[in-house]
Write a protein that holds these residues in place. Sequence first.
Motif, short mmCIF file in Angstrom:
data_model
loop_
_atom_site.label_atom_id
_atom_site.label_comp_id
_atom_site.label_asym_id
_atom_site.label_seq_id
_atom_site.Cartn_x
_atom_site.Cartn_y
_atom_site.Cartn_z
N ALA A 18 0.83 -1.20 0.00
CA ALA A 18 0.00 0.00 0.00
C ALA A 18 0.87 1.26 0.00
CB ALA A 18 -0.91 0.02 1.21
N MET A 19 0.38 2.27 -0.70
CA MET A 19 0.99 3.60 -0.68
C MET A 19 -0.12 4.60 -0.37
SD MET A 19 3.56 3.45 -3.96
CE MET A 19 4.77 4.62 -3.33
N GLY A 20 0.26 5.70 0.26
CA GLY A 20 -0.78 6.65 0.61
C GLY A 20 -0.26 8.03 0.90
N TRP A 21 -1.20 8.94 1.06
CA TRP A 21 -0.91 10.32 1.42
C TRP A 21 -1.66 10.66 2.71
CZ3 TRP A 21 2.63 13.26 -1.03
CH2 TRP A 21 3.06 12.84 -2.29
N TYR A 22 -0.93 11.29 3.63
CA TYR A 22 -1.50 11.79 4.87
C TYR A 22 -1.25 13.30 4.89
CZ TYR A 22 -1.82 7.00 6.69
OH TYR A 22 -2.15 5.68 6.88
N ARG A 23 -1.96 13.98 5.77
CA ARG A 23 -1.70 15.41 5.93
C ARG A 23 -1.85 15.79 7.40
NH1 ARG A 23 -6.99 17.93 2.77
NH2 ARG A 23 -8.56 17.37 4.35
N GLN A 24 -1.15 16.86 7.75
CA GLN A 24 -1.21 17.37 9.11
C GLN A 24 -1.26 18.88 9.07
OE1 GLN A 24 1.87 15.97 11.76
NE2 GLN A 24 0.59 16.39 13.54
N ALA A 25 -2.36 19.43 9.54
CA ALA A 25 -2.52 20.88 9.64
C ALA A 25 -2.04 21.33 11.02
CB ALA A 25 -3.97 21.26 9.43
N PRO A 26 -1.66 22.59 11.17
CA PRO A 26 -1.19 23.09 12.47
C PRO A 26 -2.21 22.84 13.57
CG PRO A 26 -0.76 24.69 10.75
CD PRO A 26 -1.60 23.62 10.12
N GLY A 27 -1.74 22.24 14.67
CA GLY A 27 -2.60 22.00 15.81
C GLY A 27 -3.53 20.81 15.66
N LYS A 28 -3.39 20.07 14.56
CA LYS A 28 -4.26 18.91 14.34
C LYS A 28 -3.44 17.63 14.19
CE LYS A 28 -8.09 21.36 12.16
NZ LYS A 28 -9.03 21.39 10.99
N GLN A 29 -4.12 16.50 14.35
CA GLN A 29 -3.45 15.22 14.19
C GLN A 29 -3.28 14.90 12.71
OE1 GLN A 29 -5.78 12.32 16.42
NE2 GLN A 29 -4.43 12.56 18.17
N ARG A 30 -2.27 14.07 12.43
CA ARG A 30 -2.07 13.61 11.06
C ARG A 30 -3.25 12.72 10.68
NH1 ARG A 30 3.78 11.42 9.30
NH2 ARG A 30 4.24 13.42 10.35
N GLU A 31 -3.76 12.92 9.46
CA GLU A 31 -4.92 12.15 9.01
C GLU A 31 -4.67 11.57 7.62
OE1 GLU A 31 -8.39 14.60 8.46
OE2 GLU A 31 -7.40 15.97 7.08
N LEU A 32 -5.31 10.43 7.37
CA LEU A 32 -5.22 9.81 6.05
C LEU A 32 -6.01 10.63 5.04
CD1 LEU A 32 -4.48 7.37 4.21
CD2 LEU A 32 -6.67 6.37 4.89
N ALA A 56 5.94 0.63 -12.03
CA ALA A 56 7.24 0.51 -12.68
C ALA A 56 8.22 1.57 -12.18
CB ALA A 56 7.07 0.62 -14.19
N LYS A 57 7.67 2.71 -11.74
CA LYS A 57 8.52 3.81 -11.26
C LYS A 57 8.51 3.92 -9.74
CE LYS A 57 7.89 6.68 -15.39
NZ LYS A 57 7.42 8.00 -15.91
N ASN A 58 7.81 3.00 -9.06
CA ASN A 58 7.70 3.06 -7.59
C ASN A 58 7.25 4.45 -7.13
OD1 ASN A 58 8.50 0.40 -7.27
ND2 ASN A 58 10.66 0.92 -7.00
N THR A 59 6.27 4.99 -7.82
CA THR A 59 5.83 6.36 -7.57
C THR A 59 4.33 6.41 -7.35
OG1 THR A 59 7.64 7.26 -8.90
CG2 THR A 59 5.75 8.70 -8.51
#
Length: 121
Positions: free
Chosen positions: A33-47, A74-77
């Motif tokens: 699996a590959m994924g993107w998470y984000r974290q805004a100031p003052g908040k927990q990291r979320e999927l 093929a590009k591991n991207t």
Amino acid sequence: QVQLVESGGGLVQPGGSLRLSCAASGSIFSINAMGWYRQAPGKQRELVAAITSGGSTNYADSVKGRFTISRDNAKNTVYLQMNSLKPEDTAVYYCNALIWRLATMSEYDYWGQGTQVTVSS
């Protein structure tokens, strides 16, 4: 060693688009699996979005219909196309990947260094 290198963040106006990329390199046997998470100031990291090696995807409700995750095995991207961006999408975006390493033939959880996305007029 394995590295995840992200690119594509930046400043964009509301309603605009950005495309994030994350390339994995190093002693890789396979990537699950590959994924993107984000974290805004003052908040927990979320999927934000995830994609399996077979192409099945999963999205946070807040981005459904606006963001699209894809990968090039093929590009591991992995990519994240972000459209109709909103100020509340502002955050540091992190790439994540579950990688089987050649050296140990074990699976590890890797993270990128993060890329800033700012949505503002």
